[in-house]
Design a protein around this motif. Structure first.
Motif, PDB file in Angstrom:
ATOM      1  N   THR A 133      30.477  58.705  35.922  1.00  0.00           N
ATOM      2  CA  THR A 133      29.342  57.789  35.778  1.00  0.00           C
ATOM      3  C   THR A 133      28.652  57.544  37.114  1.00  0.00           C
ATOM      4  O   THR A 133      27.425  57.589  37.207  1.00  0.00           O
ATOM      5  CB  THR A 133      29.818  56.452  35.183  1.00  0.00           C
ATOM      6  N   THR A 139      25.104  59.782  37.077  1.00  0.00           N
ATOM      7  CA  THR A 139      23.942  58.943  36.760  1.00  0.00           C
ATOM      8  C   THR A 139      22.827  59.058  37.799  1.00  0.00           C
ATOM      9  O   THR A 139      21.681  59.382  37.447  1.00  0.00           O
ATOM     10  CB  THR A 139      24.363  57.471  36.582  1.00  0.00           C
ATOM     11  N   LEU A 164      14.892  51.385  35.080  1.00  0.00           N
ATOM     12  CA  LEU A 164      15.948  50.457  34.648  1.00  0.00           C
ATOM     13  C   LEU A 164      16.490  50.854  33.284  1.00  0.00           C
ATOM     14  O   LEU A 164      17.720  50.905  33.076  1.00  0.00           O
ATOM     15  CB  LEU A 164      15.392  49.032  34.602  1.00  0.00           C
ATOM     16  N   LEU A 201      18.506  54.038  33.593  1.00  0.00           N
ATOM     17  CA  LEU A 201      19.754  53.777  34.306  1.00  0.00           C
ATOM     18  C   LEU A 201      20.799  53.198  33.361  1.00  0.00           C
ATOM     19  O   LEU A 201      21.956  53.657  33.329  1.00  0.00           O
ATOM     20  CB  LEU A 201      19.500  52.826  35.470  1.00  0.00           C
ATOM     21  N   ILE A 202      20.409  52.207  32.577  1.00  0.00           N
ATOM     22  CA  ILE A 202      21.354  51.577  31.651  1.00  0.00           C
ATOM     23  C   ILE A 202      21.817  52.566  30.584  1.00  0.00           C
ATOM     24  O   ILE A 202      23.013  52.660  30.276  1.00  0.00           O
ATOM     25  CB  ILE A 202      20.711  50.340  31.004  1.00  0.00           C
ATOM     26  N   VAL A 261      24.246  55.122  32.120  1.00  0.00           N
ATOM     27  CA  VAL A 261      25.563  54.529  32.385  1.00  0.00           C
ATOM     28  C   VAL A 261      26.361  54.408  31.089  1.00  0.00           C
ATOM     29  O   VAL A 261      27.542  54.796  31.021  1.00  0.00           O
ATOM     30  CB  VAL A 261      25.415  53.151  33.058  1.00  0.00           C
ATOM     31  N   ILE A 285      29.077  46.091  33.524  1.00  0.00           N
ATOM     32  CA  ILE A 285      28.211  46.947  34.350  1.00  0.00           C
ATOM     33  C   ILE A 285      26.743  46.747  33.989  1.00  0.00           C
ATOM     34  O   ILE A 285      25.879  46.649  34.869  1.00  0.00           O
ATOM     35  CB  ILE A 285      28.620  48.423  34.189  1.00  0.00           C
ATOM     36  N   THR A 286      26.447  46.648  32.692  1.00  0.00           N
ATOM     37  CA  THR A 286      25.067  46.420  32.260  1.00  0.00           C
ATOM     38  C   THR A 286      24.548  45.076  32.772  1.00  0.00           C
ATOM     39  O   THR A 286      23.403  44.973  33.232  1.00  0.00           O
ATOM     40  CB  THR A 286      24.968  46.469  30.724  1.00  0.00           C
ATOM     41  N   ILE A 302      23.717  45.378  36.421  1.00  0.00           N
ATOM     42  CA  ILE A 302      22.463  46.110  36.619  1.00  0.00           C
ATOM     43  C   ILE A 302      21.272  45.200  36.348  1.00  0.00           C
ATOM     44  O   ILE A 302      20.288  45.183  37.107  1.00  0.00           O
ATOM     45  CB  ILE A 302      22.415  47.358  35.719  1.00  0.00           C
ATOM     46  N   PHE A 303      21.339  44.420  35.268  1.00  0.00           N
ATOM     47  CA  PHE A 303      20.249  43.494  34.951  1.00  0.00           C
ATOM     48  C   PHE A 303      20.085  42.451  36.054  1.00  0.00           C
ATOM     49  O   PHE A 303      18.966  42.079  36.415  1.00  0.00           O
ATOM     50  CB  PHE A 303      20.495  42.808  33.614  1.00  0.00           C
ATOM     51  N   SER A 323      20.797  42.801  39.241  1.00  0.00           N
ATOM     52  CA  SER A 323      20.204  43.439  40.419  1.00  0.00           C
ATOM     53  C   SER A 323      18.748  43.830  40.196  1.00  0.00           C
ATOM     54  O   SER A 323      17.986  43.962  41.155  1.00  0.00           O
ATOM     55  CB  SER A 323      21.012  44.687  40.795  1.00  0.00           C
ATOM     56  N   SER A 324      18.355  44.006  38.915  1.00  0.00           N
ATOM     57  CA  SER A 324      16.995  44.479  38.620  1.00  0.00           C
ATOM     58  C   SER A 324      15.918  43.486  39.056  1.00  0.00           C
ATOM     59  O   SER A 324      14.762  43.869  39.249  1.00  0.00           O
ATOM     60  CB  SER A 324      16.862  44.775  37.124  1.00  0.00           C
TER      61      SER A 324
END
Length: 298
Positions: free
Chosen positions: A72, A76, A209, A212-213, A216, A281-282, A285-286, A288-289
């Motif tokens: 991953t 990715t 974004l 990316l999600i 992953v 992880i999702t 990511i959100f 950090s977005s």
């Protein structure tokens, strides 16, 4: 109003019944089974957190987690970069552009089994195409799929070949970037590189974004290629995970527990652990977005 409601529910009933029977029920059943000893042939026996405790002490479980997280983390960003690069090239005005777009997209409609067979030939150390090309420039190619240090990276290469779905979404997003922004930046003296970083990337950042999600989540569930490569070659060693279990992905080990060892309770526990990992992880990511994703109107 009641009549309209019932008519609406009647039209939606096929989906609702399908959701209840094939999504909600299996979801709740797997949650219950994760706390039981269940081998399909006998009634489940409640054992509490024993399946989760057993997994924490299972070396193959941790090996599969390590392999999947490696795939991953490496696949990715490489896949996103490669797909965006191809989309940028296919967004230019050249002759035969529709042919190039078709050629780059076709691999995505090839069945994964056929893709795996093709790449097993390409990566073959004796007569594979890749090592033949390396020998032409005086380099002795490695044993890609049988080398524990290169086997997972070989899967990354296989993934690049079928990145057309990611590429085509990037291409659509690039074509939606307003040309007026580029024209205004040219007047201000911005070069192509500055336009890319200051206009293109911020404008398509919501698409990045999304991609990316999705990448992953897909990589965390990686199964078909690794399973087919291991099962269809001499790599089918003890543990069914390739050389030193370097190709034992999380979904593969889950499959082994469920349908080879018939430890359905343990497999259900693995499924819920994967769900939690993917959710965390999702969420990260959100979070950090907020720092790098720009939406229209902001």
């Amino acid at each position: 109003m009641k009549k309209k409601t019932w008519i609406g529910l009647a039209f939606a009933s096929p989906w609702l019944l399908g959701f209840l029977a094939f999504t909600l029920y299996p979801l709740l059943a797997s949650f219950y089974y994760s706390f039981t000893s269940f081998n399909i042939f006998q009634s489940p026996e409640f054992i509490g957190f024993a399946n989760y405790t057993e997994l924490m002490g299972d070396d193959l479980f941790w090996k599969s987690v390590k392999n999947t997280l490696y795939l991953t983390a490496v696949s990715t960003p490489i896949n996103l970069f490669f797909s965006l690069l191809i989309a940028l090239l296919l967004n230019t005005k050249i002759r035969g552009l529709s042919i190039y777009r078709t050629v780059y997209y076709i691999p995505t409609i090839v069945p994964l089994a056929a893709t795996s067979l093709l790449w097993m030939w390409i990566l073959n150390p004796q007569y594979g195409l890749l090592n033949d090309m390396l020998r032409m420039v005086g380099i002795s190619g490695p044993n890609w799929l049988a080398d524990p240090g290169l086997s997972k990276f070989s899967l990354v290469l296989m993934g690049l070949w079928a990145s057309g779905n990611v590429m085509i979404i990037f291409l659509a997003s690039l074509q939606e970037v307003p040309q007026s922004l580029y024209e205004s930046s040219q007047i201000d003296g911005a070069n192509k590189w500055r336009q890319f970083w200051s206009i293109t990337i911020p404008t398509i950042s919501p698409i990045i974004l999304f991609q990316l999600i999705m990448q992953v989540i897909n990589n965390l569930q990686y199964f078909t290629q690794a399973y087919f490569v291991v099962s269809s070659s001499a790599l089918n060693m003890p543990g069914s995970g390739g050389p030193e279990n370097s190709l034992l992905m999380y979904a593969m080990y889950l499959y082994h527990n469920a349908f080879i060892y018939f430890k359905m309770g343990k497999a259900s526990a693995m499924a819920w652990i994967l769900f939690i990992i993917a959710g965390i992880i999702t969420w990260l990511i959100f979070r950090s977005s907020k720092k790098w994703v720009t939406y229209g109107g902001e």
